[in-house]
Design an enzyme around this catalytic site. Structure first.
Site, PDB file in Angstrom:
ATOM      1  N   CYS A 150     -29.645   2.489 -19.331  1.00  0.00           N
ATOM      2  CA  CYS A 150     -28.909   2.071 -20.519  1.00  0.00           C
ATOM      3  C   CYS A 150     -28.822   0.552 -20.601  1.00  0.00           C
ATOM      4  O   CYS A 150     -27.979  -0.064 -19.939  1.00  0.00           O
ATOM      5  CB  CYS A 150     -27.518   2.694 -20.522  1.00  0.00           C
ATOM      6  SG  CYS A 150     -26.547   2.204 -21.967  1.00  0.00           S
ATOM      7  N   CYS A 171     -25.532  -0.815 -21.894  1.00  0.00           N
ATOM      8  CA  CYS A 171     -24.427  -0.775 -20.929  1.00  0.00           C
ATOM      9  C   CYS A 171     -24.571  -1.885 -19.884  1.00  0.00           C
ATOM     10  O   CYS A 171     -23.597  -2.526 -19.520  1.00  0.00           O
ATOM     11  CB  CYS A 171     -24.415   0.536 -20.150  1.00  0.00           C
ATOM     12  SG  CYS A 171     -24.745   1.991 -21.109  1.00  0.00           S
ATOM     13  N   ASP A 172     -25.771  -2.068 -19.389  1.00  0.00           N
ATOM     14  CA  ASP A 172     -25.924  -2.847 -18.159  1.00  0.00           C
ATOM     15  C   ASP A 172     -26.671  -4.172 -18.302  1.00  0.00           C
ATOM     16  O   ASP A 172     -26.719  -4.951 -17.353  1.00  0.00           O
ATOM     17  CB  ASP A 172     -26.648  -1.979 -17.109  1.00  0.00           C
ATOM     18  CG  ASP A 172     -25.849  -0.723 -16.776  1.00  0.00           C
ATOM     19  OD1 ASP A 172     -24.608  -0.793 -16.859  1.00  0.00           O
ATOM     20  OD2 ASP A 172     -26.457   0.305 -16.460  1.00  0.00           O
TER      21      ASP A 172
END
Ligand code: NAP
Length: 307
Positions: free
Chosen positions: A131, A134-135
């Site tokens: 992701c 997300c990261d």
């Protein structure tokens, strides 16, 4: 006989559980094979509203579960192996045991496809991610690698180029599945370098519990080499967890549930929530919102039926 059974214990399932539990419907949540969903595979989550310092993914999803349990939701560890949604009450087989329910919320998610390398699996959340949204932020000024040749890979490579010092896009073939516009955008991005006809053979370094590099191989020349990497992002597709509903809940060619508006599926009393239907946004917050929608619809459905 249950009023509500929720399949899946990620953001969508847990939020549906909070809402239906608060509506006194005593929901049963079947945790599934990846309990906690995609959040349980991440580390710090910085984009879920309400946590100015961020919160760890596993903690966030565990908090949601506790919140649902506080209102009377029950959780059952296990997988749904068979279903009969042809008539009501719906019947679900949980690893050999059949249960019945008046409504069903399908929040079984979509699992990221991984390469399946042993060390890749060990380093998920420690440099290996599925992701970028997300990261990506954690790899500011670092070396990033993206695997895949579809639209997701192009999108992620472009997105990650905002953070990384360089982004290497690794694809196993010469031709790309990505649409021309997405491919061109990535090709025109000076920070994105392309490595085609290239497979990943290994990810290092489990002994440091951190990604430090990968072993690559050119499939045409058979040449192998190691390359330094800090962030290793998989963008090789997702697999919606809908196999047990095949032929019953209407789904598209790839298995994503087709929404009939709101949280409705083609079967009255069966609702969808989260990534099992959403191939576009796939965020914790959108899944949570979808869980809330499904819960409200289930509640209204039951009320209309006099339960
Ligand atoms: P996808 O189109 O199925 O592409 C997956 C890519 O991963 C393919 O290039 C495939 O290689 C590669 N791959 C699969 N398994 C692999 C493996 N074991 N090892 C190495 N490579 C592997 O998936 P997606 O990119 O996630 O897209 C899914 C759908 O969402 C598509 O319909 C896409 O158009 C859509 N989407 C749209 C947007 C947008 O328009 N903004 C953004 C993201 C996604 P091969 O080509 O060799 O099979």
């Amino acid at each position: 006989m249950r009023n509500v059974v929720i399949i899946g214990s990620g953001c969508a399932g847990n939020t549906a559980a909070i809402y239906t539990a608060r509506a006194n419907l005593k929901p049963l949540v079947i945790s599934g094979h990846e309990a906690g969903g995609q959040l349980s595979l991440t580390t710090l989550v910085e984009n879920f509203p309400g946590f100015p310092e961020g919160i760890n993914g596993p903690e966030l999803v565990e908090n949601m579960k506790k919140q649902a349990q506080n209102f009377g939701a029950e959780y059952l560890a296990g997988n749904v192996v068979d279903t009969d949604l042809s008539k009501r009450p719906f019947r679900l087989n949980i690893e050999g045991e059949w249960i019945e329910t008046r409504t069903l919320i399908v929040a079984s998610g979509a699992s990221a496809r991984w390469l399946g390398l042993e060390n890749e699996q060990k380093l998920i959340g420690h440099g290996v991610s599925s992701c970028a949204t997300c990261d990506g932020f954690f790899y500011r000024g670092r070396k990033i690698m993206v695997i895949g040749g579809g639209d997701s890979a192009m999108e992620e490579a472009n997105f990650l180029s905002r953070f990384g010092s360089e982004v290497t896009l690794v694809h196993r073939r010469e031709e790309f599945r990505a649409s021309k516009i997405m491919l061109d955008r990535a090709r025109n991005n000076p920070k994105v370098k392309f490595l085609t006809n290239t497979m990943v053979e290994d990810v290092f370094d489990v002994s440091q519990n951190l990604v430090t590099g990968v072993r690559l191989r050119n499939v045409k020349t058979n040449e192998a080499w190691d390359q330094e990497v800090d962030g290793f992002f998989l963008a090789i597709g997702h697999i919606p967890n809908t196999k047990v509903f095949k032929g019953q809940i209407e789904a598209d060619a790839e298995g994503y549930i087709i929404s009939k508006g709101g949280a409705r599926t083609n079967i009255a009393g069966v609702f969808h929530a989260g990534d099992v239907q959403d191939r576009v946004y796939r965020q914790a917050i959108t899944a949570a919102g979808a869980g809330c929608m499904a819960a409200i619809e289930a509640e209204r459905f039951l009320e209309a039926e006099g339960h």
